[in-house]
Design a protein around this motif. Structure first.
Motif, mmCIF file in Angstrom:
data_model
loop_
_atom_site.group_PDB
_atom_site.id
_atom_site.type_symbol
_atom_site.label_atom_id
_atom_site.label_comp_id
_atom_site.label_asym_id
_atom_site.label_seq_id
_atom_site.Cartn_x
_atom_site.Cartn_y
_atom_site.Cartn_z
ATOM 1 N N GLU A 1 -81.257 -24.010 34.449
ATOM 2 C CA GLU A 1 -81.518 -24.647 35.735
ATOM 3 C C GLU A 1 -80.534 -25.797 35.968
ATOM 4 O O GLU A 1 -80.263 -26.522 35.014
ATOM 5 C CB GLU A 1 -82.956 -25.195 35.695
ATOM 6 C CG GLU A 1 -83.449 -25.729 36.991
ATOM 7 C CD GLU A 1 -84.706 -26.588 36.822
ATOM 8 O OE1 GLU A 1 -84.961 -27.106 35.721
ATOM 9 O OE2 GLU A 1 -85.402 -26.764 37.807
ATOM 10 N N PRO A 2 -79.959 -26.016 37.156
ATOM 11 C CA PRO A 2 -80.104 -25.175 38.342
ATOM 12 C C PRO A 2 -79.231 -23.939 38.232
ATOM 13 O O PRO A 2 -78.090 -24.016 37.787
ATOM 14 C CB PRO A 2 -79.619 -26.087 39.476
ATOM 15 C CG PRO A 2 -78.600 -26.974 38.835
ATOM 16 C CD PRO A 2 -79.075 -27.183 37.429
ATOM 17 N N GLY A 3 -79.781 -22.800 38.624
ATOM 18 C CA GLY A 3 -79.045 -21.542 38.516
ATOM 19 C C GLY A 3 -77.832 -21.527 39.436
ATOM 20 O O GLY A 3 -77.813 -22.208 40.468
ATOM 21 N N LYS B 1 -87.229 -27.047 43.474
ATOM 22 C CA LYS B 1 -87.295 -26.827 42.028
ATOM 23 C C LYS B 1 -88.493 -25.939 41.733
ATOM 24 O O LYS B 1 -89.602 -26.202 42.230
ATOM 25 C CB LYS B 1 -87.458 -28.173 41.311
ATOM 26 C CG LYS B 1 -87.627 -28.062 39.797
ATOM 27 C CD LYS B 1 -87.841 -29.451 39.187
ATOM 28 C CE LYS B 1 -88.263 -29.384 37.726
ATOM 29 N NZ LYS B 1 -87.206 -28.940 36.828
ATOM 30 N N GLN C 1 -90.092 -23.956 38.232
ATOM 31 C CA GLN C 1 -90.060 -23.588 36.818
ATOM 32 C C GLN C 1 -91.430 -23.019 36.446
ATOM 33 O O GLN C 1 -92.444 -23.712 36.546
ATOM 34 C CB GLN C 1 -89.741 -24.814 35.951
ATOM 35 C CG GLN C 1 -88.283 -25.265 36.040
ATOM 36 C CD GLN C 1 -87.315 -24.278 35.391
ATOM 37 O OE1 GLN C 1 -87.433 -23.961 34.211
ATOM 38 N NE2 GLN C 1 -86.358 -23.777 36.163
ATOM 39 N N THR D 1 -90.839 -31.851 39.897
ATOM 40 C CA THR D 1 -91.030 -30.836 40.942
ATOM 41 C C THR D 1 -91.484 -31.505 42.247
ATOM 42 O O THR D 1 -90.985 -31.190 43.332
ATOM 43 C CB THR D 1 -92.045 -29.763 40.496
ATOM 44 O OG1 THR D 1 -91.598 -29.214 39.252
ATOM 45 C CG2 THR D 1 -92.170 -28.637 41.508
ATOM 46 N N LEU E 1 -82.559 -19.391 41.841
ATOM 47 C CA LEU E 1 -83.810 -20.083 41.476
ATOM 48 C C LEU E 1 -84.709 -19.213 40.596
ATOM 49 O O LEU E 1 -85.354 -19.690 39.663
ATOM 50 C CB LEU E 1 -84.558 -20.440 42.777
ATOM 51 C CG LEU E 1 -85.749 -21.376 42.695
ATOM 52 C CD1 LEU E 1 -85.255 -22.813 42.589
ATOM 53 C CD2 LEU E 1 -86.633 -21.251 43.936
ATOM 54 N N SER F 1 -83.392 -18.623 36.879
ATOM 55 C CA SER F 1 -83.193 -19.811 36.041
ATOM 56 C C SER F 1 -84.514 -20.498 35.731
ATOM 57 O O SER F 1 -84.601 -21.719 35.728
ATOM 58 C CB SER F 1 -82.227 -20.774 36.735
ATOM 59 O OG SER F 1 -82.702 -21.102 38.024
ATOM 60 N N GLY G 1 -87.593 -19.667 37.323
ATOM 61 C CA GLY G 1 -88.589 -19.572 38.396
ATOM 62 C C GLY G 1 -89.645 -18.504 38.149
ATOM 63 O O GLY G 1 -90.764 -18.602 38.653
#
Ligand code: NAD
Ligand code: MG
Length: 300
Positions: free
Chosen positions: A29-31, A144, A146, A162, A242, A245, A247
């Motif tokens: 992250e970030p992709g 963001k 995750q 987030t 997103l 990476s 998500g």
């Protein structure tokens, strides 16, 4: 340009292949779009502008990749000057987007920086206004996401980060930008299907998207006194960095978008037209609204 554009009639189920990542296609992250496999479609070859945003000045957060890049390309081809923000580590994607805006003959500005810093959010707005003169369209799109399966593994640090990225930054940027937005201006926030159908494992993310939906509607009622409209777009599963990476968990990434009625993930190019519509005067009677772009998973 290819021989089809966003107006060409075709079967939406087969308009794109099923975009599915393999578990070894993961990235941190970030992709980055630069290493996204398979590649996404941002309308590079297909988006055909029609002067719908002629002369407008737009600021787009997360404009380097994914949905933000598709919106940046569409806005520029519709006649808008565009400033994009992204994280410094995403320079490779940012430069590619800038290049595509420039190819339209429109002014393109990059203002990289971290929007979880309130002082930077003010700088972002100031620099945009200095270079473009005003802000007619504000797209709060950075986000963001995750995935964390178990509650006990969701840290305070992630929960806070987030919220800072998805919600606080939206407040900071919007508050700084509104004094420079004339009547007729439009704010468009990227919310999500997660605001309405939250998945387990996305507790922090889904709840920020719920906050964004309410923020959008409340803000719309405040800002109509200034002639500013505020709306949101709620995408369903869309193939972007997103997702690759962190998500989504591996098993969902492998069948990404397979469960919606259209049967496949969406592409950023399919989301951008909703932003164009909300940015343009065609949507003059639409404020405090959310447009779903979900492949049929629909909003309530
Ligand atoms: P993306 O990774 O291409 O875009 C997200 C962008 O957010 C990044 O490019 C990055 O520039 C920006 N960003 C993240 N943290 C930042 C920070 N601290 N400071 C500055 N910029 C930061 O992925 P995307 O899917 O195009 O995401 C765009 C928006 O769409 C997000 O708000 C996301 O939540 C939303 N969304 C995506 C999907 C989907 O399936 N892809 C579905 C619903 C909603
Ligand atoms: Mg990016």
């Amino acid at each position: 340009m290819s021989n089809f554009n966003q107006y060409t009639m075709q079967d939406p189920r087969s308009q794109y292949p099923k975009a599915q990542g393999k578990s070894d296609d993961r990235q941190p992250e970030p992709g980055l779009d630069a290493i996204l496999k398979p590649q996404a479609d941002h309308g590079e070859e297909s988006y055909c502008g029609a002067n719908r945003l002629s002369g407008r000045k737009a600021l787009i957060t997360g404009g380097d990749s994914g949905i933000g890049r598709a919106v940046a390309i569409a806005f520029a081809r519709e006649g808008a000057a565009v400033a994009i923000n992204y994280l410094p580590s995403e320079e490779i994607d940012g430069q590619k987007t800038l290049n595509m805006i420039q190819q339209t003959g429109q002014k393109a500005i990059a203002i990289p920086g971290d929007i979880t810093d309130e002082a930077f959010c003010k700088t972002l707005v100031q620099q945009t206004v200095e270079e473009l003169g005003s802000i007619d369209i504000l797209v709060n799109n950075a986000g963001k996401q995750q995935f964390v399966e178990e509650l006990e593994n969701l840290t305070t640090a992630q929960f806070t980060q987030t919220y800072a990225t998805n919600v606080f930054a939206m407040f900071w940027i919007t508050k700084a930008a509104v004094p420079y937005m004339p009547p007729g201006a439009s704010i468009i926030n990227t919310t999500s299907i997660q605001s309405y159908q939250p998945s387990p494992g996305l507790l922090d993310y889904a709840s920020t998207k719920g906050a964004i939906t309410a923020f959008t509607k409340s803000l719309a009622k405040m800002l109509i006194k200034k002639g500013i409209r505020v709306n949101a777009v709620a995408p369903g599963p869309v193939w972007t960095p997103l997702q690759q990476s962190g998500g989504q968990p591996d098993e969902k990434l492998q069948h990404f978008g397979g469960k919606v009625p259209i049967g496949r993930a969406g592409q950023p190019a399919e989301v951008a037209p909703a932003f164009v519509f909300l940015a343009s005067q065609e949507s003059s009677y639409i404020t405090a609204e959310v447009i779903g772009v979900t492949g049929g998973a629909h909003l309530p």
